[in-house]
Design an enzyme around this catalytic site. Structure first.
Site, PDB file in Angstrom:
ATOM      1  N   SER A 570       7.709  69.716  45.516  1.00 42.75           N
ATOM      2  CA  SER A 570       6.282  69.445  45.673  1.00 42.75           C
ATOM      3  C   SER A 570       5.474  70.625  45.131  1.00 42.75           C
ATOM      4  O   SER A 570       5.593  70.961  43.951  1.00 42.75           O
ATOM      5  CB  SER A 570       5.962  69.160  47.140  1.00 42.75           C
ATOM      6  OG  SER A 570       4.671  68.634  47.281  1.00 42.75           O
ATOM      7  N   ASP A 658       7.770  57.833  45.617  1.00 41.20           N
ATOM      8  CA  ASP A 658       6.903  58.926  46.073  1.00 41.20           C
ATOM      9  C   ASP A 658       5.443  58.507  45.948  1.00 41.20           C
ATOM     10  O   ASP A 658       4.961  58.198  44.858  1.00 41.20           O
ATOM     11  CB  ASP A 658       7.176  60.170  45.219  1.00 41.20           C
ATOM     12  CG  ASP A 658       6.498  61.419  45.754  1.00 41.20           C
ATOM     13  OD1 ASP A 658       5.627  61.294  46.646  1.00 41.20           O
ATOM     14  OD2 ASP A 658       6.832  62.517  45.292  1.00 41.20           O
ATOM     15  N   HIS A 690       8.827  61.086  48.697  1.00 40.82           N
ATOM     16  CA  HIS A 690       8.483  62.464  48.357  1.00 40.82           C
ATOM     17  C   HIS A 690       9.514  63.474  48.848  1.00 40.82           C
ATOM     18  O   HIS A 690       9.797  64.456  48.176  1.00 40.82           O
ATOM     19  CB  HIS A 690       7.107  62.798  48.941  1.00 40.82           C
ATOM     20  CG  HIS A 690       6.560  64.115  48.473  1.00 40.82           C
ATOM     21  ND1 HIS A 690       6.347  64.390  47.147  1.00 40.82           N
ATOM     22  CD2 HIS A 690       6.189  65.233  49.161  1.00 40.82           C
ATOM     23  CE1 HIS A 690       5.858  65.623  47.019  1.00 40.82           C
ATOM     24  NE2 HIS A 690       5.761  66.151  48.225  1.00 40.82           N
TER      25      HIS A 690
END
Length: 716
Positions: A570, A658, A690
């Site tokens: 991320s 995601d 995610h």
């Protein structure tokens, strides 16, 4: 010489599975307490654990019980634990106040059931799906509850609201229905878009409060909840006269809720006649209401709406008799070294001392997670954990001053510890008894680092902030050098604490040193640190990581400066890609999970669109429209602008489902690098979101990362 040996896929898999096999405690409850004639007492504790079964590629849940022999001074003896009992069908469970009953929401054959168990076996069972009063029960953290009434005859929980029946949209239709089309039309409701709460909460749209009456065997949905909120985190008020709940604002539309403490939410009181009142301020974000044992005080966490997604929270106190609210513990802007740094995470469901005077909680403090006691009257905060053995203390339960905690360190897997809270003023003398003691077959060592940015890299508005880091590795033998893996957390407002992380332990076991960096903006260092990153994304955080890496290399000659790799997910992936672009000759390889690559193209696809604006220092509102200036700022902070300079081999791992960071972000970098002939490999996980959190996905990612790093070092 290098303290590192290349290994094959099978050996990598074996190491990863070995480090990931240790169970993790999730919750605890006191189920039985008896006093004896000699003044001692027997206390039974039931715990719930999570453990990975790599053979089946699933996470298992099991329960285990301990019996403690105690006197007025503390724990005298701990009897051997019970055998572990598998509990994988259960979504939620809760013990009644007396410990006589255990409620559990389970599922099987497409149905959900509410079961109540006693010492005599199954007491009652409700088929919630067949009753058709509500949709699926919520077990998700922002919503979940399973609260016993004091009478132990009713249970309170949160579930999905049943969809409204389809009606023709003629002149009598509601204005909201007509607003979506021309008056007089009949709409096909099957195609109407239904909002939900984003990543990790797909299908969670509108919740309701439900009460199961165990004697009658029925379930009712409580009336009176404001129509513009989704109720969550509910508990009974004193004497079971009503409920208190958190209400997440649904209007004007829902934003992603998972890992976001900045979503608008109020604290509401609903009596059983359907009268509802707002107890908290209006435009704030609240969570975790907790009622004191005497029923007099209600505390809850409060933060700002919008801005950083994770923030330092204040602790509010509501006098239940007067309904007046005051600040019990304010936001910590700039903690002094070694002192309490603020609250950054949820309160445990039971956090009050028996005298209703003290609140016990865990929270980040620099590179650690510690245990604190707050005196409600004096507002004094006392640290009661010790970092000499464990860097992470997670509070699971407070029951009549008995504390149950989970402790771990980068070199020590999680274990349960118990202790009794001393009288007021004596908290620092709290002593602990360890219930289980898992051991490693290899030796790891770790240390915490704190350093300052260079004068050129100081934030003039928030000067004097420090950078944190943790260095983990296998105990060094001789003078052999170790390759260094730089591990960067996401968020960006998150943090690494000195806890057991299986993937980090596995990397260390394979001969790598691992540097985990808490750049300025990480939680646990005060609100000023969090705010310092706003508008400085892609610059301040990148420089902080690089400075921490250079500091570690200069401070430790056993680390190999010619073999440095970087990885993260991320925002951590965002920074990893920045680093190989801004420092193209420094890193030998990069591995990024679901990274943000181009913030400008992400603005219309993320479930947290507000962060795209906040990250570049712009205010957000629900009616926000993108402008050329805003999109230009977003592009300027993005790793894609450095793609032409990337020379290190890049491994991308993307989740097709995601909703926070679209997998098309990674595809942008993939195409940019492939078109330039740069080494690039992309792994596409069809069923993952995610977190890339499925068991088989986590294992596959780890194996591929290690093989990718090995290949890069071979080609050096």
């Amino acid at each position: 010489m290098h303290n590192y040996t290349e290994v094959g896929r099978e050996d990598i898999t074996a190491v990863f599975r070995n480090c990931g096999a240790f169970p993790t405690p999730l919750s605890a409850a006191v189920t039985h307490e008896t006093a004896t004639a000699d003044g001692t007492s027997n206390i039974s504790i039931s715990t719930v654990w999570s453990q990975v079964d790599h053979t089946k590629a699933v996470r298992l849940c099991f329960s285990q019980s301990w019996t403690l022999l105690c006197d007025h001074k503390g724990v005298l003896q701990c009897l051997p634990p019970s055998p572990c009992t598998h509990s994988n069908r259960e979504l939620l469970s809760s013990y009644s106040t007396s410990g006589s009953y255990r409620a559990a929401v389970s599922q099987g054959s497409g149905h959900q059931y509410l079961e109540v168990w006693s010492s005599g076996g199954l007491k009652s069972s409700l088929d919630l799906t067949a009753l058709n009063v509500h949709g699926s029960v919520y077990e998700d953290a922002p919503f979940t509850c399973l609260a016993w009434a004091a009478c132990e005859g009713r249970l309170l929980y949160v579930a999905e609201k049943l969809p409204a029946k389809s009606e023709p949209s003629g002149p009598s239709s509601s204005s909201s229905a007509i607003a979506d089309g021309a008056p007089g039309e009949e709409f096909n409701d099957k195609s109407v878009y239904v909002e939900d709460w984003g990543e990790g909460l797909t299908g969670r749209s509108s919740s309701v409060l439900c009460v199961a009456d165990l004697e009658k065997g029925d379930v009712t949905v409580l009336k009176g909840v404001p129509p513009h909120v989704s109720p969550a985190q509910a508990l009974w008020t004193p004497k079971d006269e009503g409920v208190v709940f958190v209400g997440w604002w649904e209007e004007p539309f829902r934003l992603g809720l998972k890992f976001c403490s900045n979503r608008r939410a109020g604290l509401f009181h609903l009596d059983l006649q359907g009268n509802c009142e707002l107890l908290s301020a209006d435009n704030v974000s609240v969570s975790c209401p907790r009622l004191s044992p005497d029923g007099r005080w209600l505390v809850y966490l409060q933060g700002r709406v919008f801005g950083p997604h994770s923030q330092c929270l204040s602790l509010q106190q509501c006098d239940w008799q007067t309904k007046r609210t005051s600040v019990l513990l304010d936001v910590v802007k700039r903690p002094k070294t070694g002192e309490f740094a603020g609250i950054y995470e949820a309160l445990p469901s039971h956090c009050w001392s028996s005298d209703s005077q003290r609140i016990i909680f865990s929270s980040a403090r620099g590179n650690y997670k510690d245990l604190f006691v707050l005196d409600r009257r004096t507002k004094r905060v006392t640290l009661v954990s010790d970092n000499s053995e464990f860097g992470c203390w997670k509070l699971l339960l407070v029951h009549k001053d008995l504390l149950v905690v989970s402790c771990s360190a980068p070199s020590r897997p999680p274990r349960l510890r118990v202790g009794f809270l001393p009288p007021v003023g004596g908290e620092a003398g709290l002593s602990w008894v360890t219930l289980n003691d898992p051991s490693l077959t290899f030796d790891l060592e770790w240390k915490a680092l704190e350093l300052n940015p260079s004068p050129q890299e100081e934030n003039l508005q928030f000067s004097g902030l420090c950078i944190g880091a943790l260095l983990v590795r296998q105990v060094a033998r001789g003078s052999m050098k170790q390759p260094l893996v730089v591990f960067i957390h996401g968020g960006p407002h998150s943090h690494f604490c000195a806890e057991w992380i299986p993937s980090v332990a596995a990397l260390a076991r394979l001969g790598y040193a691992v540097l985990m960096v808490n750049y300025r903006g990480s939680t646990g260092f005060g609100q000023d640190g969090i705010l310092s990153l706003i508008g400085n994304i892609g610059s301040q955080d990148v420089k902080d990581v690089q400075r921490a890496v250079l500091h570690a290399l200069q401070d430790d000659i056993t680390l190999d400066p010619q073999r440095v790799m970087v990885m993260g997910g991320s925002h951590g992936g965002f920074l990893a890609c920045h680093l190989v672009g801004q420092y193209p000759d420094f890193y030998q390889a990069c591995a990024a999970r679901n990274p943000v690559i181009n913030a400008a193209t992400l603005v219309g696809t993320s479930d947290i669109v507000d962060w795209r604006y906040c990250s570049v220092g712009l205010e957000y509102s629900f009616d926000q429209l993108p402008t050329p200036e805003a999109l230009s700022l977003m592009l300027q902070i993005s790793p894609i602008t450095h793609a032409a300079q990337i020379r290190a081999p890049v491994l991308l791992m993307l989740g097709a489902k995601d909703r926070r960071v679209s997998p098309h972000q990674g595809l942008e970098l993939y195409r940019a690098l492939k078109s330039r002939g740069s080494p690039i490999r992309l792994l596409w996980y069809v069923e993952d979101g995610h977190s890339l959190g499925r068991v088989e996905t986590q294992e596959d990612c780890f194996i591929n990362i290690v093989l990718w790093f090995q290949q890069a070092m071979q080609q050096r």
